[in-house]
Design an enzyme around this catalytic site. Sequence first.
Site, PDB file in Angstrom:
ATOM      1  N   ARG A  43       0.822  -1.224   0.000  1.00 38.62           N
ATOM      2  CA  ARG A  43       0.000   0.000   0.000  1.00 38.62           C
ATOM      3  C   ARG A  43       0.844   1.258   0.000  1.00 38.62           C
ATOM      4  O   ARG A  43       0.337   2.348  -0.222  1.00 38.62           O
ATOM      5  CB  ARG A  43      -0.868   0.026   1.261  1.00 38.62           C
ATOM      6  CG  ARG A  43      -1.955  -1.003   1.241  1.00 38.62           C
ATOM      7  CD  ARG A  43      -2.721  -0.937   2.531  1.00 38.62           C
ATOM      8  NE  ARG A  43      -3.605   0.227   2.497  1.00 38.62           N
ATOM      9  CZ  ARG A  43      -4.895   0.191   2.815  1.00 38.62           C
ATOM     10  NH1 ARG A  43      -5.430  -0.932   3.205  1.00 38.62           N
ATOM     11  NH2 ARG A  43      -5.639   1.265   2.759  1.00 38.62           N
ATOM     12  N   ASP A  86      -4.105  -1.404  -3.224  1.00 43.88           N
ATOM     13  CA  ASP A  86      -4.960  -1.646  -2.068  1.00 43.88           C
ATOM     14  C   ASP A  86      -5.653  -2.966  -2.395  1.00 43.88           C
ATOM     15  O   ASP A  86      -6.418  -3.051  -3.367  1.00 43.88           O
ATOM     16  CB  ASP A  86      -5.967  -0.488  -1.942  1.00 43.88           C
ATOM     17  CG  ASP A  86      -6.960  -0.741  -0.826  1.00 43.88           C
ATOM     18  OD1 ASP A  86      -7.141  -1.909  -0.433  1.00 43.88           O
ATOM     19  OD2 ASP A  86      -7.564   0.241  -0.354  1.00 43.88           O
ATOM     20  N   LEU A  87      -5.374  -3.988  -1.625  1.00 45.09           N
ATOM     21  CA  LEU A  87      -5.798  -5.335  -2.013  1.00 45.09           C
ATOM     22  C   LEU A  87      -7.305  -5.524  -1.996  1.00 45.09           C
ATOM     23  O   LEU A  87      -7.823  -6.521  -2.483  1.00 45.09           O
ATOM     24  CB  LEU A  87      -5.112  -6.381  -1.131  1.00 45.09           C
ATOM     25  CG  LEU A  87      -3.578  -6.411  -1.259  1.00 45.09           C
ATOM     26  CD1 LEU A  87      -2.985  -7.493  -0.370  1.00 45.09           C
ATOM     27  CD2 LEU A  87      -3.139  -6.627  -2.710  1.00 45.09           C
ATOM     28  N   ASP A 229       2.495 -21.514  14.733  1.00 41.47           N
ATOM     29  CA  ASP A 229       3.631 -20.930  14.009  1.00 41.47           C
ATOM     30  C   ASP A 229       4.649 -22.003  13.591  1.00 41.47           C
ATOM     31  O   ASP A 229       5.250 -21.902  12.524  1.00 41.47           O
ATOM     32  CB  ASP A 229       4.305 -19.890  14.925  1.00 41.47           C
ATOM     33  CG  ASP A 229       5.347 -19.053  14.201  1.00 41.47           C
ATOM     34  OD1 ASP A 229       5.099 -18.683  13.037  1.00 41.47           O
ATOM     35  OD2 ASP A 229       6.403 -18.758  14.800  1.00 41.47           O
ATOM     36  N   HIS A 234       6.022 -26.741  10.315  1.00 40.31           N
ATOM     37  CA  HIS A 234       7.423 -27.186  10.236  1.00 40.31           C
ATOM     38  C   HIS A 234       7.657 -28.512  10.967  1.00 40.31           C
ATOM     39  O   HIS A 234       8.211 -29.452  10.404  1.00 40.31           O
ATOM     40  CB  HIS A 234       8.358 -26.139  10.841  1.00 40.31           C
ATOM     41  CG  HIS A 234       8.253 -24.780  10.207  1.00 40.31           C
ATOM     42  ND1 HIS A 234       8.004 -24.599   8.874  1.00 40.31           N
ATOM     43  CD2 HIS A 234       8.372 -23.532  10.738  1.00 40.31           C
ATOM     44  CE1 HIS A 234       7.982 -23.295   8.608  1.00 40.31           C
ATOM     45  NE2 HIS A 234       8.189 -22.626   9.723  1.00 40.31           N
ATOM     46  N   LYS A 334      10.602 -20.129  21.583  1.00 36.82           N
ATOM     47  CA  LYS A 334      11.401 -18.907  21.458  1.00 36.82           C
ATOM     48  C   LYS A 334      12.129 -18.677  22.773  1.00 36.82           C
ATOM     49  O   LYS A 334      11.703 -19.152  23.826  1.00 36.82           O
ATOM     50  CB  LYS A 334      10.494 -17.718  21.167  1.00 36.82           C
ATOM     51  CG  LYS A 334       9.668 -17.896  19.891  1.00 36.82           C
ATOM     52  CD  LYS A 334       9.978 -16.831  18.876  1.00 36.82           C
ATOM     53  CE  LYS A 334       9.170 -17.016  17.609  1.00 36.82           C
ATOM     54  NZ  LYS A 334      10.001 -17.107  16.407  1.00 36.82           N
TER      55      LYS A 334
HETATM   56  C1  BG6 Z   1       8.894 -19.148  10.668  1.00 35.95           C
HETATM   57  C2  BG6 Z   1       8.220 -18.707  11.928  1.00 35.95           C
HETATM   58  O1  BG6 Z   1       8.046 -19.947   9.903  1.00 35.95           O
HETATM   59  O2  BG6 Z   1      10.049 -19.891  11.002  1.00 35.95           O
HETATM   60  C3  BG6 Z   1       9.164 -17.877  12.797  1.00 35.95           C
HETATM   61  O3  BG6 Z   1       7.093 -17.911  11.598  1.00 35.95           O
HETATM   62  C4  BG6 Z   1      10.440 -18.648  13.039  1.00 35.95           C
HETATM   63  O4  BG6 Z   1       8.570 -17.546  14.031  1.00 35.95           O
HETATM   64  C5  BG6 Z   1      11.019 -19.157  11.726  1.00 35.95           C
HETATM   65  O5  BG6 Z   1      11.366 -17.774  13.655  1.00 35.95           O
HETATM   66  C6  BG6 Z   1      12.197 -20.087  11.974  1.00 35.95           C
HETATM   67  O6  BG6 Z   1      12.808 -20.338  10.759  1.00 35.95           O
HETATM   68  P1  BG6 Z   1      14.346 -20.729  10.711  1.00 35.95           P
HETATM   69  O7  BG6 Z   1      14.579 -21.113   9.292  1.00 35.95           O
HETATM   70  O8  BG6 Z   1      15.106 -19.517  11.138  1.00 35.95           O
HETATM   71  O9  BG6 Z   1      14.489 -21.850  11.673  1.00 35.95           O
END
Ligand code: BG6
Length: 488
Positions: A43, A86-87, A229, A234, A334
């Site tokens: 934007r 602007d989406l 997350d 992952h 974290k």
């Molecule tokens: C992301 C997450 O998908 O992966 C982040 O949203 C995280 O919170 C990140 O920090 C970690 O990725 P990597 O490759 O640094 O381990």
Amino acid sequence: MSFDLVLFGGTGDLAWRKLMPALFQAFRHGSLPEGGRIIGVARDDLSDDQYRELIESRFAAVEGAKRPSPEEFKKFASMLYFLRMDLSKPGDYATLADTLASRNADTVVMYLATAPALFTQVVEQIAAADLNTPRTRIVLEKPLGHDLASNRAINDAVRKVLSEKQVFRIDHYLGKPSVQNLFALRFGNALFEPIWRREHIANIQITIAEDLGVEKRGAFYDQTGALRDMVQNHALQLVCAIAMEPPINAHADALRDEKLKVLRSLKPWTPETLGLHAIRGQYTAGTAYGERVHGYKDEPGIDPQSRTETFVALRAEIANWRWAGVPFYIRTGKRLASRDARIEVNFRPTPHAIFRAPAGAVNKLVINLQPKDGLELHLLSQAQDNRKRISGDAAQPLASVQLDLDFDKRFGSERVGAYERLLLDVIDGRLNLFVRSDEQEEAWRWVEPLIDSWGSDGGPRPYAAGTWGPSASSAMIARDGFAWSEEQ
Ligand code: BG6
């Protein structure tokens, strides 16, 4: 082959932290097809040149050898363009259509690096502006939705507009060299496959530990938490890579069919396992690398009453013939003691011991994801103590030794980073390392009982920044007679 890469969220966190550096590396390695355009969309009111300046200023933060020289950046910048959009406005998609028509590239990649709440709207507008041609590919960043229903809604909207082979759901962990190596290790070598099963493996531990806090993403993270997350995507993809059956070939759907079977075989949660096998935590003030750091609730953008988890430890089981009874421990968080992502395959002890061995020492295969990238095979070997050999001590203890394969040292700068690899795969149309909608839905289905039960319980357990999370995580695994590797 010409391409246009449209980067929705072109001034956002992901674009400058991951995507631009990856695109630059691909450019430097000569892997980006000539004559491509990278069109940042946001934007902001920026000209092409202002956008190039913005990206250049961001590159100043990139570590040493990966930073472009001024000459390199100049060449790279000639591929960069900016489009203000602007989406929510259909007219702005018409402008995008004009921009794309001016080049008529062979491949048009639409990368949605925006908040997932915008995905459905953007996809519908792309269709309304007739931008969903057979040349179009769409990249969807995670988290795709915040639960099963919202994930399905996005996937349904996408399905109405594009076929599955045009949809690239990215999980950058699949692009990490060590994860591809895991596929190579398992399916390119005959050595491990016969012992890759419950008869020989005692447990598997997956750790994705980060030392950083939530940084500048507080507002996003507080709505998301570690489960959505990191675990739903992952960590579960790593579980799949470890547990899947050998696919019939290396084609995308053959791989994805096998991963889907793993996700479907995850034992569903029960009231009992929800209590015993799912631990969550939230960091409080502590120390990281010798410095005092804030607790999560004092980070910018975080609700001071937040119940969002910054740490998760789970015990999962895969109910099939290969894995029945083998615990898969998953933990991520974290502000943990170090940045360390690895998978440990702990083998069973010898059936009958004739040597003395250090307590808890077993054969172990460690797949290091980061910061180190490689494989370690832990073996027990005769301790080389000559004095004892001379005295003929038959009961000399064994010692743990490692065969250590350091891929960074072996392949060095030839290594291609995760986002670089995956972006090139999108441009080339290779889907192998992308996630299919049914896999994603199955992963949401498995984590959803956790989300539901956490909504109404006592909240996450506190842990001090710079530690390995709440002690309940160690207690969970100790109940099975095992320990996390740093406690062994
Ligand atoms: C992301 C997450 O998908 O992966 C982040 O949203 C995280 O919170 C990140 O920090 C970690 O990725 P990597 O490759 O640094 O381990």
